[in-house]
Motif scaffolding. Sequence first.
Motif, PDB file in Angstrom:
ATOM      1  N   ILE A  23      -6.392   1.736 -11.700  1.00 47.09           N
ATOM      2  CA  ILE A  23      -6.041   0.971 -10.641  1.00 47.09           C
ATOM      3  C   ILE A  23      -6.292  -1.163 -11.197  1.00 47.09           C
ATOM      4  O   ILE A  23      -7.713  -0.857 -11.433  1.00 47.09           O
ATOM      5  N   ASP A  47      -6.350  -3.898  -9.613  1.00 47.91           N
ATOM      6  CA  ASP A  47      -5.929  -4.554  -7.788  1.00 47.91           C
ATOM      7  C   ASP A  47      -7.425  -6.093  -7.734  1.00 47.91           C
ATOM      8  O   ASP A  47      -8.391  -5.863  -8.135  1.00 47.91           O
ATOM      9  N   HIS A 107      -8.219   4.395  -2.865  1.00 48.27           N
ATOM     10  CA  HIS A 107      -7.185   5.184  -3.797  1.00 48.27           C
ATOM     11  C   HIS A 107      -7.399   6.247  -3.081  1.00 48.27           C
ATOM     12  O   HIS A 107      -8.377   6.656  -4.035  1.00 48.27           O
ATOM     13  N   ARG A 146      -7.135  -8.034  -4.946  1.00 47.31           N
ATOM     14  CA  ARG A 146      -7.044  -8.444  -3.618  1.00 47.31           C
ATOM     15  C   ARG A 146      -8.197  -8.940  -3.223  1.00 47.31           C
ATOM     16  O   ARG A 146      -9.056  -8.276  -4.100  1.00 47.31           O
ATOM     17  N   ASN A 164       0.538  -1.025   0.158  1.00 51.87           N
ATOM     18  CA  ASN A 164       0.612   0.171   0.025  1.00 51.87           C
ATOM     19  C   ASN A 164       0.718   1.569   0.370  1.00 51.87           C
ATOM     20  O   ASN A 164       0.649   2.241   0.492  1.00 51.87           O
ATOM     21  N   ASP A 205      -9.526  -2.817 -16.396  1.00 57.36           N
ATOM     22  CA  ASP A 205      -8.754  -2.933 -14.993  1.00 57.36           C
ATOM     23  C   ASP A 205      -9.149  -4.179 -14.372  1.00 57.36           C
ATOM     24  O   ASP A 205      -8.373  -4.736 -12.941  1.00 57.36           O
ATOM     25  N   GLU A 214       2.332   4.210  -1.949  1.00 54.18           N
ATOM     26  CA  GLU A 214       2.291   4.264  -3.593  1.00 54.18           C
ATOM     27  C   GLU A 214       3.193   6.028  -3.325  1.00 54.18           C
ATOM     28  O   GLU A 214       3.281   6.558  -4.642  1.00 54.18           O
ATOM     29  N   GLN A 272      -9.628  -4.701  -0.992  1.00 55.32           N
ATOM     30  CA  GLN A 272      -9.671  -3.491  -1.610  1.00 55.32           C
ATOM     31  C   GLN A 272      -9.276  -2.269  -0.746  1.00 55.32           C
ATOM     32  O   GLN A 272     -10.661  -2.402   0.001  1.00 55.32           O
TER      33      GLN A 272
END
Length: 238
Positions: free
Chosen positions: A55, A57, A65, A59, A23, A90, A25, A62
Amino acid sequence: MHSSNSIIKFADNTTMVGLITNNDETAYREEVRALRVWCQENHLTLNFNKTNDMIVDFRKQQREHPPIHIDRTVVEKVESYKFLSVHITDKLKWSTYTDSMVKMAQQRLFNLRMLKKFGLSPKTLINFYRCTIESILMGCITAWYGNCSAHNLKALQSVVRSAQHITGGKLHALQDTYIIRCHRKAKKIIKDNNHPSHCLFTPLSSRRRGQYMCIKAGTEILKNSFYLKAIRLLNCHH
């Protein structure tokens, strides 16, 4: 430039890709700031209307962001991005891209039918197909074909069948072209130590010389990717 970032330039199109780990950035945002400063110092202007932030992602949990700001302007977040005529989403799904290809190819099938109506020879019709329709269907095929849904593949192949009916000649199946280009691309990557994907191809023991394995083959994202297909082709041809 930070090692987790890369910049891809083509003509006046600039794309920045950043890998976010834990995480954090910081490196990515610093790269964006540095790009803005570089543009100012070199008398270049960023087109904010064409600047997007996407983005990727996967996971399960999430996080939100924070938006990217350039000169106090918020960069729009998008779910898909058109990069050199290829629609990337994405979720790394290819329906948007294949739908656009099918639509464009079907429009050009009309031209193929008209040429046949005017009495052009099958050879000329096939050449026209390869230049104006097949070139669309085969674009970047090593990147997207392996992860296409059955529905998308059926729609793409129906275009080839229609063209084959019109021309009256045997045309290359998408699957055959995909296999050929995967094998060719994999050999180029293995020979190029500077290619970003070179590290994914790991030679096996000396007893199995000429065979390779993909070091990240167990990840879900690579399950049906170009890399695993290329590994299988390399080992089979050996």
